[in-house]
Design an enzyme around this catalytic site. Structure first.
Site: not given
Lengths: 274, 222
Positions: A41, A57, A59, A73, A87, A169, A206, A209
């Site tokens: 994320t 984000d 995803r 999220k 996580g 991430s 990334d 994400s």
């Protein structure tokens, strides 16, 4: 039957016996560990002039597959406190749900608005109790009677208090944007556009994400939850009318050739023996 | 609550088939301050008199009407400390229901669970029944509802009810004044008049407490 043990009540708390077994199994390579849905994320938060802005984000990944293109999220904790989670998705949802419930009961008993440090302490004690097995990395933000607050919470239970924070991430990509552009006393519009930039940086740089940007703005006495504030990755779906090809293949010539059936009869002299 | 060999229920049957402890609990309720509730067509009102033992008591710290969820409130007659314990348990049960089913608890369910707690204390070892009767007022998708819960654990749904010191006068008054399709404002007015009937001394906003629930809200005023 051991009479001495009857009167002792069962011990509460988490039993870590199976964790040792799991470690042993994965070391031996016998059983591959089950894959679970991670939220790899980008989540961010920053403090602006009048409060806190949280961004995330949308995803959710399971290994290398995107399993949810538009998940939420940013979790509700209290009317004036929200929490972003990175996580393992199940862990972040369960732990924020539980603490949100505890905060509600606390509000009834005290008759007061919940404080961000209360949520922080409940979360960190819970995560520490599970020794990092609950993989939830959280960005907690809110405005209470003592002012705006922003905290990060790591899976093992340590916390930081910061004016701007990123986790997940994509945190390095987002932090790069914050470090160069953050200053104190941002206005709401500037804050929202900075958060969007940071999340977009995570989305595009990334793999974990992607998709859209969710924003939550919390000020004293008010909150705005901007779900899908930006959609930098519009998804075009197959048209419901179906496909139609404008030019069909033209038929130039029709020729039918029947195949002759050739059946050969072979005399077998000797009958098979045995 | 004991698991020891010496904990047995203190509430036992009498030869005539009654549970004497519960009768005594109801007497304790009957000597408590009057409280009442009225169900209107678009809401519920609950009210109670708030007579403090002395003028020196800070009346803003005393809350006889409490909310259990944003849309359910409760008032009592009887022993205050017992009420506090029940409110705490009920709030926790409402919150657990919400955690499990992700919907606000319906009024009937909360009443049922609170009544189950009260019944438990009439049958467990070493404890006594609660010395309170509750009037639970709520508004959910079944509409406005008013329930009375007794120390025995039995509950009834009422259109209008009263309990405490002045119960017989208050109930007679309510029976005369109750109209089927009453509006919430009329109900509040009637509730205050009913309280005034048995009030000793001058009634004012400082010595009564009122709880009103319209659509999905619970707010209090003195």
């Amino acid at each position: 039957m051991d009479n001495a043990n009857i009167g002792i009540p069962p011990k509460g708390g988490f039993s870590f016996d199976l964790c040792r077994r799991n470690d042993m199994l994965s070391k031996k390579g016998i059983v591959p560990p089950p894959s679970y849905r991670k939220t790899g994320t980008t989540i961010v938060g920053l403090i602006f002039q009048n409060g806190v802005i949280l961004g995330a984000d949308t995803r959710a990944t399971a290994g290398s597959i995107v399993c949810d293109k538009n998940c939420e999220k940013i979790h509700y904790m209290a009317p004036n406190i929200y929490c972003c989670g990175a996580g393992t998705a199940a862990d972040t949802e369960a732990v924020t749900d539980m603490v949100s419930s505890q905060l509600q009961l606390h509000r009834y008993h005290t008759g007061r608005e919940s404080r961000v440090v209360t949520a922080l302490t409940l979360l960190k004690s819970n995560l520490f109790k599970y020794q990092g097995h609950v993989q939830a990395a959280l960005v907690l933000g809110g405005v209470d009677a003592t002012g705006p607050h922003l905290h990060t919470i790591y899976p093992h239970g340590s916390t930081d208090t910061l004016p701007f924070a990123t986790m997940g991430s994509g945190s390095l990509a987002a932090m790069a944007v914050f470090e160069s552009k953050y200053r104190e006393g941002l206005t709401k519009e500037e804050g929202i556009s900075l958060v969007c930039e940071a999340i977009c940086s995570g989305i595009f740089n990334d793999l974990g994400s992607g998709s859209n940007v969710d924003i939550c703005v919390i000020t004293k006495g008010d909150k705005e939850y901007l779900r899908n504030h930006q959609l930098p990755n519009p998804r075009t779906y197959i048209s419901s009318k179906g496909y139609s090809f404008p030019k069909k293949t033209e038929v130039l010539l029709t020729k039918i050739t029947p195949l002759e059936n050739q059946v050969e009869v072979i005399e077998v002299g000797d009958s098979m023996e045995e | 609550m004991g698991d020891s060999q010496y904990s047995f229920s203190l509430t036992t049957f009498s030869p005539s088939g009654k549970l004497v402890q519960i009768e005594h609990a109801l007497t304790a309720v009957g000597s408590g301050q009057t409280s009442l509730g009225i169900k209107a067509s678009n809401g519920v009102v609950i009210a109670t008199e708030k007579k403090l033992p002395s003028i020196l008591v800070d009346e803003s710290s005393v809350h006889k009407i409490q909310s259990l969820t944003p849309n359910i409130g409760v008032v009592y007659s009887g022993m205050g400390p017992d009420f506090r314990v029940l409110v705490r348990k009920s709030r926790k049960q409402a919150e657990q229901y919400h955690r499990l089913y992700k919907e606000p608890i319906p009024v009937t369910q909360l009443v049922r669970e609170t009544a189950a707690v009260m019944q438990e204390f009439t049958q467990s070892g070493g404890v006594r029944p609660f010395g309170v009767s509750l009037l639970v007022a709520g508004y959910d998708d079944k509409g406005p509802q008013l329930y009375q819960v007794d120390p025995s654990g039995s509950y009834f749904s009422w259109k209008a009810s009263a309990m405490g010191k002045n119960v017989s006068n208050a109930k007679t008054f309510l029976e005369k004044r109750y109209v089927e399709e009453m509006e919430l404002d009329d109900a509040v007015h009637t509730a205050i008049l009913t309280l005034k009937e048995g009030f000793e001394g001058q009634i004012s906003e400082k010595n009564i407490e009122i709880g009103i629930i319209g659509e999905k809200k619970e707010f209090r005023q003195y």
